[in-house]
Design an enzyme around this catalytic site. Structure first.
Site, PDB file in Angstrom:
ATOM      1  N   ASN A 195      88.009  51.432  51.290  1.00 19.79           N
ATOM      2  CA  ASN A 195      88.137  52.826  50.880  1.00 19.79           C
ATOM      3  C   ASN A 195      89.501  52.987  50.205  1.00 19.79           C
ATOM      4  O   ASN A 195      90.524  53.054  50.882  1.00 19.79           O
ATOM      5  CB  ASN A 195      88.020  53.724  52.115  1.00 19.79           C
ATOM      6  CG  ASN A 195      88.040  55.193  51.751  1.00 19.79           C
ATOM      7  OD1 ASN A 195      88.256  55.551  50.587  1.00 19.79           O
ATOM      8  ND2 ASN A 195      87.829  56.040  52.735  1.00 19.79           N
ATOM      9  N   ARG A 235      83.748  52.170  48.905  1.00 17.72           N
ATOM     10  CA  ARG A 235      83.375  53.591  48.951  1.00 17.72           C
ATOM     11  C   ARG A 235      83.818  54.247  47.639  1.00 17.72           C
ATOM     12  O   ARG A 235      84.973  54.097  47.218  1.00 17.72           O
ATOM     13  CB  ARG A 235      84.089  54.276  50.112  1.00 17.72           C
ATOM     14  CG  ARG A 235      83.811  55.747  50.169  1.00 17.72           C
ATOM     15  CD  ARG A 235      85.035  56.514  50.553  1.00 17.72           C
ATOM     16  NE  ARG A 235      84.756  57.930  50.634  1.00 17.72           N
ATOM     17  CZ  ARG A 235      85.671  58.864  50.600  1.00 17.72           C
ATOM     18  NH1 ARG A 235      86.940  58.528  50.496  1.00 17.72           N
ATOM     19  NH2 ARG A 235      85.347  60.116  50.661  1.00 17.72           N
ATOM     20  N   HIS A 274      80.831  63.714  51.241  1.00 17.47           N
ATOM     21  CA  HIS A 274      80.565  63.234  52.613  1.00 17.47           C
ATOM     22  C   HIS A 274      79.151  62.669  52.774  1.00 17.47           C
ATOM     23  O   HIS A 274      78.642  62.579  53.891  1.00 17.47           O
ATOM     24  CB  HIS A 274      80.717  64.365  53.665  1.00 17.47           C
ATOM     25  CG  HIS A 274      82.106  64.862  53.837  1.00 17.47           C
ATOM     26  ND1 HIS A 274      82.374  66.170  54.114  1.00 17.47           N
ATOM     27  CD2 HIS A 274      83.294  64.239  53.808  1.00 17.47           C
ATOM     28  CE1 HIS A 274      83.685  66.346  54.229  1.00 17.47           C
ATOM     29  NE2 HIS A 274      84.266  65.174  54.046  1.00 17.47           N
ATOM     30  N   ARG A 322      91.634  73.710  52.599  1.00 15.12           N
ATOM     31  CA  ARG A 322      90.819  74.213  51.485  1.00 15.12           C
ATOM     32  C   ARG A 322      90.161  75.534  51.867  1.00 15.12           C
ATOM     33  O   ARG A 322      89.757  75.721  53.018  1.00 15.12           O
ATOM     34  CB  ARG A 322      89.738  73.192  51.126  1.00 15.12           C
ATOM     35  CG  ARG A 322      90.256  72.064  50.267  1.00 15.12           C
ATOM     36  CD  ARG A 322      89.201  70.998  50.059  1.00 15.12           C
ATOM     37  NE  ARG A 322      89.578  69.775  50.727  1.00 15.12           N
ATOM     38  CZ  ARG A 322      88.764  68.747  50.936  1.00 15.12           C
ATOM     39  NH1 ARG A 322      87.522  68.797  50.528  1.00 15.12           N
ATOM     40  NH2 ARG A 322      89.192  67.680  51.553  1.00 15.12           N
ATOM     41  N   GLU A 352      81.382  55.915  58.593  1.00 17.06           N
ATOM     42  CA  GLU A 352      81.121  55.699  57.165  1.00 17.06           C
ATOM     43  C   GLU A 352      81.360  54.240  56.781  1.00 17.06           C
ATOM     44  O   GLU A 352      80.647  53.682  55.947  1.00 17.06           O
ATOM     45  CB  GLU A 352      82.027  56.623  56.332  1.00 17.06           C
ATOM     46  CG  GLU A 352      81.598  58.077  56.420  1.00 17.06           C
ATOM     47  CD  GLU A 352      82.733  59.057  56.204  1.00 17.06           C
ATOM     48  OE1 GLU A 352      83.622  59.135  57.086  1.00 17.06           O
ATOM     49  OE2 GLU A 352      82.754  59.745  55.180  1.00 17.06           O
TER      50      GLU A 352
END
Ligand code: ADP
Length: 392
Positions: free
Chosen positions: A7, A88, A177, A236, A379
């Protein structure tokens, strides 16, 4: 078989090396501050942890050190032992609906989609190139965070804006996601022995998104053209009325870039609480009577409940509401607050069962109309599993 999942961010590279026979992590780690002063790396497993300063001028430096260290630490005897590497990728545009084997075309596309993920996609491409230089014969795959959401129907992924924005500029909902939501759906199907489930998956972390999943396929998701949309997050804003952008620009004398920075980095928990983006700090402050922290927490819960109730109707009911990621996996209090708001749907938690973290567990009471589950996300493992399936 040994598969590594990677990642890469603009200045970082995270990795996990899996033994796919057991699905256990042999070693994992993080290279930080790549191209910035003070770069360093951490490599660890259950037996050791190494933290070391290192000159990391670019991702190639990190890749070289990583591979040398795997041999030096005797995790592998030679680079041939690496059976595959899965990367990823944040954005696959509207082209990639699944994970694929890396090719020159794939790398070109990742660079082309940088418009949608300017911080991430260029770094992914650089990192793939660095690995391909050192390991030209090792099979490599890419796993897109947007791919799972490509099954969303057009009437749900379009915005009601001039149609030519979509035709000319691909303006639409992409979501994020996806790898996590897909992993949770797969885990629940295995756990319950059913692949016909209606799932509302709540990935609640620093970034949060909610997906509606039917028969293993994504029907809708809360993030939008970018990961700014949807529920209230750490920093956010989640969904807002875009008209406030030019209004605040004028009032504060700020540029559009500055306002976007505020919406991405200074809003959410942090913006409302004026205290912290971290839900643990928020929870502690609420206990101490901090009203703005309580307001931030309530706004977060409200936004999650809003999406769950919308998706309940979109799916025509719901078999399982799943909680995952940092907050979803760890905060029993937040899960309880969310599910209490859904009482009118007959959804109820078993308060004792809810006192848990880090394992797959049913949290709902026996008379609840939908099941509620905790499912820790992974993940990295999903990326490794996709890689294994593709290289086989
Ligand atoms: P990211 O989006 O960066 O991957 P994570 O999934 O790691 O984020 O989630 C980070 C969030 O999870 C933070 O808000 C953090 O406070 C929260 N979190 C982690 N552990 C706990 C805990 N024990 N209780 C409440 N929240 C927690």
């Amino acid at each position: 078989m040994k598969i590594m999942s990677i990642n890469a961010g603009s200045s970082s590279l995270k990795f996990s090396l899996f033994d796919m026979d057991t699905e256990n992590v042999l070693v994992s780690g993080l290279f930080e501050r790549i191209g910035i002063e003070g770069s360093c790396y951490t490599i660890k497993n259950s037996e050791f942890k190494i933290k070391q300063d290192a000159e990391l001028n670019n991702h190639s430096d990190a890749v070289k050190i990583l591979l040398d260290k795997l041999i030096e630490l005797k995790i592998i005897n030679s680079l041939e032992e690496l059976d595959g590497i899965g990367h990823r990728i944040v954005h696959g545009g509207d082209k990639y609906t699944d994970s694929v084997v890396v090719s020159d075309q794939v790398v070109e596309d990742i660079i082309r989609f940088s418009d949608y993920a300017p911080l991430h996609n260029p770094a992914h491409a650089v990192c793939i190139k660095a690995f391909r230089e050192v390991l030209p014969n090792t099979p490599m795959t890419v796993v897109f965070d947007t791919a799972f959401h490509q099954t969303i129907a057009k009437d749900r992924y379009l915005y009601a804006v001039p149609y030519e924005w979509y035709e000319k500029h691909h303006v639409r909902k992409y979501g994020a996601h996806g790898t996590s939501h897909r992993y949770i759906a797969k885990k629940l199907a295995e756990e319950l022995g059913r692949d016909d489930l209606k799932i509302i998956c709540c990935h609640l972390g620093n970034g949060s998104s909610i997906s509606a999943i039917k028969d293993g396929k994504c029907v809708d998701t809360s993030m939008g053209f970018t990961p700014l949309a949807g529920v209230v997050m750490g920093t956010r804003s989640g969904d807002i009325d875009v008209s406030l952008v030019p209004y605040v620009m004028e009032k504060e004398g700020k540029s559009v870039g500055e306002i976007m920075d505020c919406l991405n980095k200074k809003s959410g928990f942090l913006g409302i609480s004026e205290l912290s983006s971290d839900s643990r700090d928020i929870e502690n402050a609420v206990k101490e009577g901090n009203e703005q922290a309580a307001l931030a927490q309530k706004m977060f819960v409200n936004s999650v409940v809003k999406y769950i109730s919308q998706y309940y109707v979109e799916l025509g009911g719901c078999d399982v509401i799943a909680f995952t990621a940092g907050i979803g996996e760890n905060s029993a209090a937040t899960r309880l607050e969310i599910i209490e708001e859904l009482a009118c749907l007959g959804i109820k938690l078993d308060v004792e069962a809810n006192n848990v973290r880090g394992e797959v567990r049913c949290l709902s009471s026996s008379d609840s109309t939908s099941m509620v589950y905790l499912v820790p996300t992974n993940e990295e493992l999903m990326i490794a599993m996709d890689t294994l399936a593709l290289i086989k």
